[in-house]
Design a protein around this motif. Sequence first.
Motif, PDB file in Angstrom:
ATOM      1  N   ALA A 192       1.279 -13.455   4.190  1.00 51.44           N
ATOM      2  CA  ALA A 192       2.551 -12.695   3.517  1.00 51.44           C
ATOM      3  C   ALA A 192       2.451 -10.511   4.212  1.00 51.44           C
ATOM      4  CB  ALA A 192       2.339 -12.535   1.700  1.00 51.44           C
ATOM      5  N   THR A 193       1.228 -10.274   4.633  1.00 47.90           N
ATOM      6  CA  THR A 193       1.434  -9.234   5.124  1.00 47.90           C
ATOM      7  C   THR A 193       1.336  -9.141   6.404  1.00 47.90           C
ATOM      8  OG1 THR A 193      -0.301  -8.894   3.593  1.00 47.90           O
ATOM      9  CG2 THR A 193      -0.105  -7.410   5.043  1.00 47.90           C
ATOM     10  N   LEU A 194       1.017 -10.151   7.399  1.00 46.71           N
ATOM     11  CA  LEU A 194       1.311  -9.812   8.759  1.00 46.71           C
ATOM     12  C   LEU A 194       2.430 -10.682   9.842  1.00 46.71           C
ATOM     13  CD1 LEU A 194      -2.218 -11.837   9.315  1.00 46.71           C
ATOM     14  CD2 LEU A 194      -1.480  -8.776  10.157  1.00 46.71           C
ATOM     15  N   THR A 195       3.014 -11.976   8.555  1.00 50.20           N
ATOM     16  CA  THR A 195       4.862 -11.985   8.322  1.00 50.20           C
ATOM     17  C   THR A 195       5.544 -11.260   8.103  1.00 50.20           C
ATOM     18  OG1 THR A 195       4.656 -13.314   6.573  1.00 50.20           O
ATOM     19  CG2 THR A 195       3.896 -14.619   8.182  1.00 50.20           C
ATOM     20  N   GLY A 196       5.369  -9.716   6.599  1.00 51.99           N
ATOM     21  CA  GLY A 196       5.864  -9.053   6.774  1.00 51.99           C
ATOM     22  C   GLY A 196       5.861  -7.990   7.735  1.00 51.99           C
ATOM     23  N   ILE A 197       5.406  -7.831   8.314  1.00 52.93           N
ATOM     24  CA  ILE A 197       4.950  -6.395   9.650  1.00 52.93           C
ATOM     25  C   ILE A 197       5.907  -7.609  10.914  1.00 52.93           C
ATOM     26  CG2 ILE A 197       3.562  -6.030  11.415  1.00 52.93           C
ATOM     27  CD1 ILE A 197       1.401  -5.567   9.317  1.00 52.93           C
ATOM     28  N   ALA A 198       5.864  -8.872  11.290  1.00 55.03           N
ATOM     29  CA  ALA A 198       6.265  -9.209  12.690  1.00 55.03           C
ATOM     30  C   ALA A 198       7.908  -9.208  11.699  1.00 55.03           C
ATOM     31  CB  ALA A 198       6.571 -10.132  11.967  1.00 55.03           C
ATOM     32  N   PHE A 199       8.307  -9.490  10.771  1.00 52.45           N
ATOM     33  CA  PHE A 199       9.110  -9.253   9.794  1.00 52.45           C
ATOM     34  C   PHE A 199       9.968  -8.033   9.802  1.00 52.45           C
ATOM     35  CE2 PHE A 199      12.816  -9.596   6.368  1.00 52.45           C
ATOM     36  CZ  PHE A 199      14.059 -10.253   6.647  1.00 52.45           C
TER      37      PHE A 199
END
Length: 425
Positions: free
Chosen positions: A354-361
């Motif tokens: 969730a953190t890494l996809t959030g940064i990409a998002f």
Amino acid sequence: MATRSLSPRIPFHHDSLSQWQSVSILSGAAIMLSLAMGMRQSLGLFMQPITRDIGISAADFAFALAVQNIVWGIAQPFAGALVDRFGTRFIALFGGLLYAAALIITAYADAAWMITLSSGAMIGVALACTTSGIAAKIAAKVVRPERRSLAFGLVSAAGSIGTFFCAPLAQGVIQSSGWQMAMFAFVALAAAMLPAALMGGRADKVPVGGPAGGQAETMRSTLAEARRHGGYIVMAAAFFVCGLQLVFLTTHLPTFLADCGADPMLGAQALAVIGAFNVFGSWLFGWLGDRYHKPMLLGLIYIARSVAIALYFMMPVSSASTLVFAAVMGTLWLGVIPLVNGLVAQIFGIRYLATLTGIAFFSHQVGSFLGAWAGGVIYDALGSYTLAWQLAAGIGAAAGVMQLFMNTRPTERVLAAQREAVAAE
């Protein structure tokens, strides 16, 4: 390329869950995502009645939606980090309550700053707590690694149904009872997100496991891995273009059609068709993502979108061309989500998914900000959307080419965990 056949049953990841429990968890995530995204993607239908009734410009309304998208992007990494640390349930419940409060404030708005606060900043934070990043973490915990892209696609597909009924609902109530009543109809839908959040939040009890879920020592070390991984950087940069293209369309397509003399319901019908075909597209690319090279699929999506945008805006506008365009774009709409989520899980594991996809998002939402706001600025300045769609098509093609060549090698940590798992068998 793998040649596995698609199982008629979802292959759940954790043995402590029954079939019914796993289905109910995924259903809760899908319903929550469906309602949140369906309402968000229908807000463009409110542009003309709100600007007319409270005396603000199209650029003012577009700016509010642009703020929504950039706030969503800024909040998503923090919401993801909280989910990775504390679980999904309370974060999702907070998001549903905030969404409802924002819609109520919008219904009583009489100035641009109120629209910017409510439909902009507040809904932006609410979306960070209720949409794809949260739903992906839920799905990743109940599905085996080799079927995660499919699971992400199934959740996104079910989540896409929201646009199919939210857009016609909003337009119908706007025409019959006014835009304020349509906002209150959306408040009722936001309330329905709360029990869905409780259902999906039951995934919090499932521990992270499996070779692709090997935990990094700290979140800091995981972020350092991401910062050094060139493929992750390329994927995040291409995600910028995804946001720009999609939010430009959801925000400005109804106004574009009105300028062309189309029936006001055509804009709502187009958004509904996008939602309907998005169900198929999300499932399709999730299924393909478990079998074929994910960056190739992502690149083809971006390039195909650009071709569709260019052809549609170059042709004379009609109901038929608009609905065909909506069907094509719907098929390509959220197909990126299962592929991006699947790549992050493949490269880094799911502990901090969730953190890494959030940064990409966040990159996605910077593009969304420009797609919503710059589209309104160009329209106000030039009286048409010609330059806006040309830019959207051009940079989309460039992003697609970049995506084709991204590095997908897992980190050494994940590779070591995979080797240990094979040796233990």
